[in-house]
Design a protein around this motif. Structure first.
Motif, PDB file in Angstrom:
ATOM      1  N   GLU A   1       0.810  -1.098   0.115  1.00 45.13           N
ATOM      2  CA  GLU A   1       0.065   0.073  -0.076  1.00 45.13           C
ATOM      3  C   GLU A   1       1.002   1.340  -0.059  1.00 45.13           C
ATOM      4  O   GLU A   1       1.855   1.460   0.921  1.00 45.13           O
ATOM      5  CB  GLU A   1      -0.868  -0.099   1.399  1.00 45.13           C
ATOM      6  CG  GLU A   1      -1.889  -1.195   1.154  1.00 45.13           C
ATOM      7  CD  GLU A   1      -2.529  -1.377   2.544  1.00 45.13           C
ATOM      8  OE1 GLU A   1      -4.010  -1.223   2.511  1.00 45.13           O
ATOM      9  OE2 GLU A   1      -2.154  -1.385   3.510  1.00 45.13           O
ATOM     10  N   VAL A   2       0.502   2.196  -0.837  1.00 42.62           N
ATOM     11  CA  VAL A   2       1.416   3.256  -1.093  1.00 42.62           C
ATOM     12  C   VAL A   2       0.391   4.436  -1.156  1.00 42.62           C
ATOM     13  O   VAL A   2      -0.448   4.580  -2.141  1.00 42.62           O
ATOM     14  CB  VAL A   2       2.443   3.420  -2.418  1.00 42.62           C
ATOM     15  CG1 VAL A   2       3.209   4.427  -2.459  1.00 42.62           C
ATOM     16  CG2 VAL A   2       2.872   1.964  -2.216  1.00 42.62           C
ATOM     17  N   ALA A   3       0.579   5.566  -0.322  1.00 41.35           N
ATOM     18  CA  ALA A   3      -0.299   6.624  -0.478  1.00 41.35           C
ATOM     19  C   ALA A   3       0.577   7.872  -1.277  1.00 41.35           C
ATOM     20  O   ALA A   3       1.686   8.030  -0.806  1.00 41.35           O
ATOM     21  CB  ALA A   3      -0.428   7.228   1.034  1.00 41.35           C
ATOM     22  N   VAL A   4      -0.015   8.237  -2.345  1.00 42.61           N
ATOM     23  CA  VAL A   4       0.716   9.293  -3.298  1.00 42.61           C
ATOM     24  C   VAL A   4      -0.011  10.493  -3.630  1.00 42.61           C
ATOM     25  O   VAL A   4      -1.372  10.318  -3.788  1.00 42.61           O
ATOM     26  CB  VAL A   4       1.204   8.314  -4.418  1.00 42.61           C
ATOM     27  CG1 VAL A   4       2.320   7.422  -4.139  1.00 42.61           C
ATOM     28  CG2 VAL A   4       0.330   7.896  -5.284  1.00 42.61           C
ATOM     29  N   ASN A   5       0.602  11.426  -4.031  1.00 41.87           N
ATOM     30  CA  ASN A   5      -0.190  12.676  -4.532  1.00 41.87           C
ATOM     31  C   ASN A   5      -0.734  12.057  -6.321  1.00 41.87           C
ATOM     32  O   ASN A   5      -0.123  11.244  -6.724  1.00 41.87           O
ATOM     33  CB  ASN A   5       0.865  13.706  -4.897  1.00 41.87           C
ATOM     34  CG  ASN A   5       0.942  14.493  -3.615  1.00 41.87           C
ATOM     35  OD1 ASN A   5       0.131  14.460  -2.825  1.00 41.87           O
ATOM     36  ND2 ASN A   5       2.269  14.948  -3.281  1.00 41.87           N
ATOM     37  N   ASP A   6      -1.896  12.656  -6.569  1.00 40.26           N
ATOM     38  CA  ASP A   6      -2.573  12.360  -7.700  1.00 40.26           C
ATOM     39  C   ASP A   6      -1.445  12.369  -9.028  1.00 40.26           C
ATOM     40  O   ASP A   6      -1.650  11.578  -9.986  1.00 40.26           O
ATOM     41  CB  ASP A   6      -3.641  13.310  -8.327  1.00 40.26           C
ATOM     42  CG  ASP A   6      -4.723  13.275  -7.049  1.00 40.26           C
ATOM     43  OD1 ASP A   6      -4.876  12.275  -6.317  1.00 40.26           O
ATOM     44  OD2 ASP A   6      -5.650  14.035  -7.190  1.00 40.26           O
ATOM     45  N   ASP A   7      -0.511  13.084  -9.038  1.00 44.83           N
ATOM     46  CA  ASP A   7       0.549  13.120 -10.161  1.00 44.83           C
ATOM     47  C   ASP A   7       1.404  12.271 -10.147  1.00 44.83           C
ATOM     48  O   ASP A   7       2.031  11.757 -11.029  1.00 44.83           O
ATOM     49  CB  ASP A   7       1.398  14.686  -9.961  1.00 44.83           C
ATOM     50  CG  ASP A   7       2.131  14.775  -8.861  1.00 44.83           C
ATOM     51  OD1 ASP A   7       1.772  14.491  -7.661  1.00 44.83           O
ATOM     52  OD2 ASP A   7       2.984  15.593  -8.790  1.00 44.83           O
TER      53      ASP A   7
END
Length: 112
Positions: free
Chosen positions: A62-68
């Motif tokens: 699981e990786v939380a990232v910005n939309d870009d």
């Protein structure tokens, strides 16, 4: 912000982690999970007896990232996890409504 969740073969975990680190991902969560899809499990022989293994061991990242960054993270995981064999896994992308860093109280993109 998005949560990218990937279910992959455990043997590909180090390769995926190194590939994600290479594109600048600084944190991820890994869980040992089990499940089945088209593989539908397999049989093993232990001390002369045959056992049906209905759930196959997998690793969940699981990786939380910005939309870009979503597209590059998905492409990186897919390329690093691919073996061209059944059971390579799946990638899911979900919207994150709110993120809080517990230590500092930062919220949103700053908390990632």
């Amino acid at each position: 912000m998005k949560m990218v969740m990937a279910i992959i073969k455990p043997a590909r975990l180090d390769t995926v982690r190194e590939a994600l680190t290479g594109i600048g991902i600084q944190g991820l969560t890994v869980s040992e999970v089990s499940g089945f899809g088209r593989q539908k499990g397999h049989t093993e022989i232990y001390r002369g007896a045959e056992y049906a293994i209905n759930f196959v061991p997998k690793s969940k990242i699981e990786v939380a990232v910005n939309d870009d960054l979503v597209d590059s993270v998905v492409e990186t995981i897919a390329a690093a996890a691919k073996t061209d064999n059944i059971g390579d896994g799946k990638i899911f992308v979900m919207e994150l409504g709110h993120v809080v860093r517990i230590r500092t109280g930062e919220t949103g993109a700053e908390a990632l």
